[in-house]
Write a protein that holds these residues in place. Structure first.
Motif, short mmCIF file in Angstrom:
data_model
loop_
_atom_site.label_atom_id
_atom_site.label_comp_id
_atom_site.label_asym_id
_atom_site.label_seq_id
_atom_site.Cartn_x
_atom_site.Cartn_y
_atom_site.Cartn_z
N MET A 110 -7.07 -1.64 147.57
CA MET A 110 -6.18 -2.01 146.50
C MET A 110 -5.95 -3.52 146.49
SD MET A 110 -2.51 -0.46 145.51
CE MET A 110 -1.49 -1.50 146.49
N LEU A 111 -5.98 -4.11 147.64
CA LEU A 111 -5.77 -5.55 147.75
C LEU A 111 -6.88 -6.32 147.03
CD1 LEU A 111 -3.77 -7.52 149.07
CD2 LEU A 111 -5.30 -7.61 151.02
N LEU A 112 -8.11 -5.84 147.17
CA LEU A 112 -9.22 -6.50 146.48
C LEU A 112 -9.10 -6.34 144.97
CD1 LEU A 112 -12.14 -5.49 148.83
CD2 LEU A 112 -10.99 -7.69 148.70
N GLN A 113 -8.64 -5.17 144.55
CA GLN A 113 -8.41 -4.96 143.11
C GLN A 113 -7.37 -5.93 142.59
OE1 GLN A 113 -9.96 -2.92 141.08
NE2 GLN A 113 -10.95 -1.43 142.40
N TYR A 114 -6.31 -6.12 143.35
CA TYR A 114 -5.24 -7.02 142.93
C TYR A 114 -5.76 -8.44 142.75
CZ TYR A 114 -1.00 -9.84 143.09
OH TYR A 114 -0.02 -10.75 142.81
N PHE A 115 -6.49 -8.94 143.73
CA PHE A 115 -6.95 -10.32 143.68
C PHE A 115 -8.05 -10.56 142.65
CE2 PHE A 115 -5.07 -10.65 148.02
CZ PHE A 115 -4.13 -11.61 147.68
N THR A 116 -8.66 -9.52 142.13
CA THR A 116 -9.63 -9.71 141.06
C THR A 116 -9.00 -9.50 139.68
OG1 THR A 116 -10.35 -7.42 141.28
CG2 THR A 116 -11.62 -9.07 142.44
N ILE A 117 -8.02 -8.62 139.58
CA ILE A 117 -7.41 -8.32 138.28
C ILE A 117 -6.44 -9.40 137.84
CG2 ILE A 117 -5.83 -6.74 137.10
CD1 ILE A 117 -7.21 -4.47 138.57
N VAL A 118 -5.58 -9.87 138.75
CA VAL A 118 -4.53 -10.83 138.38
C VAL A 118 -5.10 -12.12 137.80
CG1 VAL A 118 -2.65 -12.24 139.28
CG2 VAL A 118 -2.79 -9.85 139.90
N PRO A 119 -6.10 -12.76 138.42
CA PRO A 119 -6.62 -13.99 137.80
C PRO A 119 -7.33 -13.75 136.46
CG PRO A 119 -7.26 -13.89 140.09
CD PRO A 119 -6.67 -12.57 139.74
N MET A 120 -7.99 -12.61 136.32
CA MET A 120 -8.71 -12.34 135.07
C MET A 120 -7.75 -12.11 133.91
SD MET A 120 -12.10 -10.07 135.82
CE MET A 120 -11.26 -8.71 136.57
N ARG A 121 -6.67 -11.39 134.16
CA ARG A 121 -5.74 -11.04 133.09
C ARG A 121 -4.59 -12.04 132.97
NH1 ARG A 121 -5.01 -4.52 133.60
NH2 ARG A 121 -7.20 -3.97 133.47
N ASN A 122 -4.43 -12.89 133.97
CA ASN A 122 -3.36 -13.88 133.97
C ASN A 122 -1.99 -13.20 133.80
OD1 ASN A 122 -2.26 -16.39 134.25
ND2 ASN A 122 -2.60 -16.98 132.12
N ILE A 123 -1.69 -12.25 134.69
CA ILE A 123 -0.44 -11.49 134.63
C ILE A 123 0.37 -11.74 135.89
CG2 ILE A 123 -1.29 -9.68 133.09
CD1 ILE A 123 -1.92 -7.96 135.46
N GLY A 124 1.62 -11.29 135.88
CA GLY A 124 2.52 -11.49 137.01
C GLY A 124 2.21 -10.57 138.18
N ARG A 125 3.00 -10.73 139.23
CA ARG A 125 2.75 -9.97 140.47
C ARG A 125 2.98 -8.48 140.29
NH1 ARG A 125 5.73 -13.94 144.76
NH2 ARG A 125 4.13 -15.57 144.70
N LEU A 126 4.10 -8.10 139.69
CA LEU A 126 4.41 -6.68 139.55
C LEU A 126 3.40 -5.98 138.64
CD1 LEU A 126 6.33 -4.50 140.43
CD2 LEU A 126 7.76 -5.03 138.46
N LYS A 127 3.10 -6.60 137.53
CA LYS A 127 2.09 -6.02 136.63
C LYS A 127 0.72 -6.01 137.29
CE LYS A 127 4.17 -6.82 132.14
NZ LYS A 127 3.99 -7.42 130.81
N GLY A 128 0.46 -7.00 138.12
CA GLY A 128 -0.81 -7.06 138.84
C GLY A 128 -0.94 -5.92 139.85
N VAL A 129 0.15 -5.64 140.56
CA VAL A 129 0.15 -4.53 141.52
C VAL A 129 -0.06 -3.22 140.78
CG1 VAL A 129 1.57 -3.23 143.15
CG2 VAL A 129 1.51 -5.71 143.28
N TRP A 130 0.66 -3.05 139.67
CA TRP A 130 0.52 -1.81 138.90
C TRP A 130 -0.91 -1.66 138.36
CZ3 TRP A 130 2.50 2.69 138.68
CH2 TRP A 130 2.22 3.53 137.62
N ALA A 131 -1.49 -2.74 137.88
CA ALA A 131 -2.86 -2.69 137.36
C ALA A 131 -3.85 -2.38 138.49
CB ALA A 131 -3.22 -4.01 136.69
N ALA A 132 -3.61 -2.92 139.67
CA ALA A 132 -4.49 -2.65 140.81
C ALA A 132 -4.39 -1.19 141.24
CB ALA A 132 -4.15 -3.57 141.97
N VAL A 133 -3.17 -0.67 141.28
CA VAL A 133 -2.99 0.74 141.65
C VAL A 133 -3.67 1.65 140.63
CG1 VAL A 133 -1.26 2.58 141.84
CG2 VAL A 133 -0.88 0.40 142.97
N THR A 134 -3.50 1.34 139.35
CA THR A 134 -4.12 2.14 138.30
C THR A 134 -5.65 2.08 138.40
OG1 THR A 134 -2.25 1.66 136.87
CG2 THR A 134 -4.23 2.48 135.81
#
Length: 63
Positions: free
Chosen positions: A1-25
């Protein structure tokens, strides 16, 4: 999940909480798709390998 977080957040330019939720999803969907593929592949393999072997046709329809 950590790898998902670090790839999704920079691509979508979203905050931490939304980034965690996107990574979990994304991780959950990835695992579900992988498991569904494994179960489907196993079912197809078992179905193909459990057909009766025809040594000589008895009826016109096959075995």
């Amino acid at each position: 999940m950590l790898l998902q977080y670090f790839t999704i957040v920079p691509m979508r330019n979203i905050g931490r909480l939304k980034g965690v939720w996107a990574a979990v999803t994304a991780d959950t969907l990835s695992i579900v798709a992988s498991q569904a593929g494994l179960f489907l592949g196993t079912r197809v393999y078992q179905g193909a390998s459990s057909r009766p072997v025809c040594r000589r046709p008895v009826l016109p329809t096959g075995c």
